[in-house]
Design a protein around this motif. Structure first.
Motif, short mmCIF file in Angstrom:
data_model
loop_
_atom_site.label_atom_id
_atom_site.label_comp_id
_atom_site.label_asym_id
_atom_site.label_seq_id
_atom_site.Cartn_x
_atom_site.Cartn_y
_atom_site.Cartn_z
N PHE A 44 45.82 -10.51 -10.47
CA PHE A 44 46.48 -9.47 -11.23
C PHE A 44 47.45 -10.01 -12.28
CE2 PHE A 44 46.24 -8.00 -6.68
CZ PHE A 44 45.00 -7.43 -6.82
N THR A 48 42.18 -9.18 -17.22
CA THR A 48 40.89 -9.20 -16.55
C THR A 48 40.33 -7.79 -16.59
OG1 THR A 48 39.70 -9.91 -14.56
CG2 THR A 48 41.84 -8.81 -14.23
N PRO A 50 37.07 -5.03 -14.58
CA PRO A 50 36.03 -4.90 -13.56
C PRO A 50 34.64 -5.03 -14.19
CG PRO A 50 36.87 -2.74 -14.14
CD PRO A 50 37.69 -3.73 -14.91
N ASP A 103 35.71 -7.79 -9.72
CA ASP A 103 36.54 -8.19 -10.83
C ASP A 103 35.95 -9.43 -11.50
OD1 ASP A 103 39.49 -7.86 -12.00
OD2 ASP A 103 39.05 -9.99 -11.81
N SER A 192 44.59 -3.63 -18.71
CA SER A 192 44.12 -3.67 -17.32
C SER A 192 45.08 -2.89 -16.43
CB SER A 192 44.03 -5.11 -16.82
OG SER A 192 43.13 -5.85 -17.62
N PHE A 194 45.79 -1.87 -12.12
CA PHE A 194 45.47 -2.18 -10.73
C PHE A 194 46.16 -1.16 -9.82
CE2 PHE A 194 45.41 -6.06 -13.20
CZ PHE A 194 44.18 -6.61 -12.87
N MET A 224 38.44 3.39 -13.21
CA MET A 224 38.89 2.59 -12.07
C MET A 224 37.69 2.28 -11.17
SD MET A 224 42.04 2.32 -12.93
CE MET A 224 42.41 1.25 -11.55
N GLN A 227 37.30 -2.19 -5.44
CA GLN A 227 37.22 -3.61 -5.10
C GLN A 227 37.43 -3.74 -3.59
OE1 GLN A 227 36.78 -5.93 -7.80
NE2 GLN A 227 36.49 -4.00 -8.88
N GLN A 231 41.32 -1.71 -3.00
CA GLN A 231 41.90 -1.92 -4.32
C GLN A 231 41.04 -1.24 -5.38
OE1 GLN A 231 44.77 -3.77 -4.89
NE2 GLN A 231 44.66 -3.23 -7.07
N ASN A 233 40.45 -1.68 -9.47
CA ASN A 233 40.75 -2.42 -10.69
C ASN A 233 40.12 -1.66 -11.85
OD1 ASN A 233 41.61 -4.24 -8.82
ND2 ASN A 233 40.55 -6.00 -9.68
N GLU A 273 53.50 -1.81 -10.22
CA GLU A 273 52.36 -1.86 -11.14
C GLU A 273 52.74 -1.21 -12.47
OE1 GLU A 273 48.72 -2.01 -13.16
OE2 GLU A 273 49.69 -3.28 -11.66
#
Length: 428
Positions: A44, A48, A50, A103, A192, A194, A224, A227, A231, A233, A273
């Motif tokens: 994170f 990056t 997905p 990711d 990005s 998360f 979104m 993951q 999660q 991503n 975040e």
């Protein structure tokens, strides 16, 4: 005789190519990457995004024994998309054939781990924080600059530019060999994001096997992707001149923005975040169109360095991995004779890369009525294809995602729809 290959770029395409070449047994490979080793940094911490791996990409991975399984073990299989709205009914777009999501940095880390576990440092060396600053095609050398150290020179028999949309190898070819190439930014920028998939105290738990999307009327969207480990991503997308976070200065304001505009996602966003998102850089996507992907018998472009496209239909990584599959087939056919392999690769791959750019730019409409028509066509074609499999092809999106039919053939089958979307965009 062992051939010395230098690969610039340790992304998915460059690393998979190293796997393909080393299994043939007559190569020594040096890989140079300007970024840090993703295995040593937080997922994170940097920029990056997905990825979704479909039949094209997964078919390329299957050639290397155990690789697809290793990636699938750290991925999520998604069986559709849920599109949310502030007002109105939530739309569900199911998938019969699941797609594998993970990711980008996680994919790179797995490819690296498998590569270094399978082959010794005498066969392959991966050098991070090391930028290519010069190419001498006559002497067949590259000059490289490690971070904080003096530059040095490396010799190659084959030089592979797998260094992304802003490729230094492609830039060398354009300036020194007359490679015809055009570049263009897509209209959208992104940051990005998360999130956790669950906030049980707020009574929110999103489905674990669905991609979650939300669109506002002003072309601001969030996507979104699930993951491992509960999660999500993803990205928030917006027009380059219309960054909705630009005027915000505190983490509380960022969280409030999400709670107001993307209520479900807002309840899943932590203040930590929100604060990090405020500081994260804005990224832009550069598309690349080249008229060939090689020079002579010693320089090759693959992946985004050769044909970066809009991420709208999720084909950037899949097409890059498919490049490697096709290269592998040509090496088998021509016995590692790069003088024959490279021109054949350009001949076969350039038309598909140009078709993919059209498909990526114009499969999804922006106009509201056309978007309704898109989903209607998708639903009807799925039914007709199910009933009359031999007579009715899937709609353009399913044909790209669920099959490995060459992109140029997909475009031929659905040129009418692509032209319709293109006209609607040009009229606006």
């Amino acid at each position: 005789m062992v051939q010395n290959v230098v690969i610039i770029g340790a992304g998915p395409a460059g690393l998979l190519l190293a796997h393909y070449l080393l299994r043939r047994g007559n190569y020594h490979i040096d890989i140079y990457e300007r970024r840090p080793d993703p295995r040593l940094t937080s997922l994170f911490s940097g920029r990056t995004f997905p990825l979704s791996l479909q039949e094209r990409g997964r078919k390329a991975l299957r050639v290397i024994v155990g690789l697809e399984e290793a990636i699938a073990a750290q991925s999520v299989f998604c069986q559709g998309t849920i599109i949310y709205r502030k007002q109105g009914k939530t739309r569900r777009v199911p998938r019969k054939i699941p797609i594998l999501t993970l990711d980008r940095n996680r994919l790179v880390a797995i490819l690296l781990e498998q590569l270094t576990k399978t082959y010794s440092p005498n066969q392959v060396k991966v050098n991070f924080n090391c930028e290519c600053i010069q190419v001498d095609g006559t002497a067949k050398t590259v000059t490289l600059k490690p971070e904080g150290k003096d530059s040095f020179t490396a010799h190659y028999q084959l030089l592979v530019g797998a260094d992304g949309a802003r490729s230094s190898i492609r830039e060398y070819l354009v300036k020194n060999t007359g490679l015809p190439c055009s570049q263009q930014y897509v209209p959208d920028s992104y940051k990005s994001v998360f999130l956790s998939r669950c906030n049980l105290s707020a009574g929110v738990e999103l489905e674990a096997n669905k991609i979650h999307a939300w669109s506002l009327n002003n072309n601001i969207r969030t996507l979104m992707v699930p993951q491992p480990g509960n999660q999500l991503n993803g990205v928030i997308l917006f027009k380059d001149q219309n960054n909705p976070l630009e005027g915000l200065s505190t983490k509380e304001e960022v969280k409030a923005f999400f709670q107001e505009n993307f209520p479900t996602f807002g309840q899943l966003m932590s203040l930590e975040e929100a604060e990090t998102l405020l500081k994260r850089p804005v990224a832009r996507v550069l598309t690349v169109r080249c008229d060939r992907f090689h020079e002579g018998d010693s320089v090759l472009l693959i992946g985004d360095a050769a044909h970066a496209v809009s991420p709208s239909i999720g084909q950037g990584c899949n097409s890059s991995l498919e490049d490697v599959l096709i290269l592998g087939q040509l090496l088998e056919q021509y016995g590692d004779d790069w003088g024959r392999v490279l021109p054949k690769f350009s001949e076969q791959r350039v038309p598909d890369a140009h078709a993919l750019q059209e498909l990526s730019d114009y499969t999804f409409p922006r106009q509201k009525l056309l978007l309704v028509e898109f989903f209607f066509r998708l639903k009807v074609r799925r039914l007709l294809h199910q009933w009359f499999t031999s007579w009715v092809d899937p709609f353009v999106f399913d044909l790209v995602i669920d099959t490995d039919l060459p992109y140029s053939q997909v475009l031929d089958l659905h040129q009418g729809w692509i032209n319709k979307v293109k006209r609607s965009i040009n009229e606006n």
